[in-house]
Design an enzyme around this catalytic site. Structure first.
Site, short mmCIF file in Angstrom:
data_model
loop_
_atom_site.label_atom_id
_atom_site.label_comp_id
_atom_site.label_asym_id
_atom_site.label_seq_id
_atom_site.Cartn_x
_atom_site.Cartn_y
_atom_site.Cartn_z
N LYS A 124 -6.43 -2.67 10.03
CA LYS A 124 -5.64 -2.76 8.79
C LYS A 124 -5.34 -4.21 8.44
O LYS A 124 -5.52 -4.63 7.30
CB LYS A 124 -4.34 -1.98 8.93
CG LYS A 124 -3.52 -1.94 7.64
CD LYS A 124 -2.20 -1.23 7.81
CE LYS A 124 -1.18 -2.12 8.50
NZ LYS A 124 0.18 -1.53 8.51
N ASP A 142 -2.08 1.81 4.95
CA ASP A 142 -0.78 1.85 5.60
C ASP A 142 -0.14 3.21 5.34
O ASP A 142 -0.78 4.12 4.81
CB ASP A 142 0.11 0.70 5.09
CG ASP A 142 0.57 0.90 3.65
OD1 ASP A 142 0.03 1.79 2.95
OD2 ASP A 142 1.47 0.17 3.22
#
Length: 216
Positions: A124, A142
């Site tokens: 991420k 997220d």
């Protein structure tokens, strides 16, 4: 989990997002790509506002890997002690800074594999950096994107990786550059976890969420 929306509906959703916010920006403050990496790494299990508050003074004195090493672990820890998991994060920042100095000449690499190889940098974080700094259409999933993707039907999936793949597969290519920012911001401020703002949502007629709220 909502059903997968069709191509034309997804295109219309992102067309509306774009009309409302043509150039969405991430909310983590940074002054260069190195401080962006540090800020994103620090933001795990923390709010962007909390990270920005902690790094405001830090980035004025430590905006390169070498300056961070010169500051030292104790100095860094003092700056970020208001952030969750600050001790481990401080260790990771020092380790990644040392690797950047030793192996990359103090420069941040623009390869996902190289970024993920840095301590405290997961997929991420790497995707955020690739997207925000190098304008690569990477999708950093997220909690907000995961929720919105599943609720709306834009990108349903049982795991973060599945949602990331669904965005890459289903969002039109010309809308992917800003897709994750549009989704993060919409999830953060409109499609909230406990009280989604369905009555004022700009995609409420397109969204597949079956339990839309009726009160603003």
């Amino acid at each position: 989990m909502a059903k997968q929306l069709d191509y034309h509906t997804i295109r219309e959703i992102f067309t509306r997002f774009q009309a409302a916010d043509p150039e969405p920006k991430g909310e983590l403050d940074h002054v260069n790509v190195y401080t962006l990496v540090v800020a994103v790494a620090l933001s795990a299990q923390a709010t962007d506002a909390g990270v920005n508050k902690a790094t405001k003074a830090l980035f004025q004195i430590a905006d390169t890997p070498q300056k961070m090493l010169d500051l030292g672990l104790e100095g860094l820890t003092e700056h970020i002690k208001t952030i969750g998991l600050f001790r481990q994060k401080a260790k990771n920042v020092m380790k990644l800074s040392q690797i950047l100095v030793d192996e990359y000449g103090g420069e941040v690499p623009n390869s996902r594999a190289a970024l993920i190889g840095l301590p405290g940098v997961g997929r991420k974080t790497a995707n955020v950096v690739l997207n925000m700094w190098w304008s690569f259409p990477a999708q950093a999933v997220d909690t907000h994107i995961f929720r919105l993707g599943n609720r709306s039907g834009i990108a349903p999936g049982k795991t973060v990786d599945a949602v990331e793949r669904a965005i890459e597969d289903n969002v039109p290519a010309d809308q992917q550059l800003h897709a994750h920012h549009w989704m993060i911001l919409h999830g953060r401020y409109h499609c909230k976890a406990r009280k989604p703002q369905c009555p004022t949502c700009i995609i409420k007629d397109l969204c597949a969420f079956e339990h839309k709220t009726t009160l603003s």
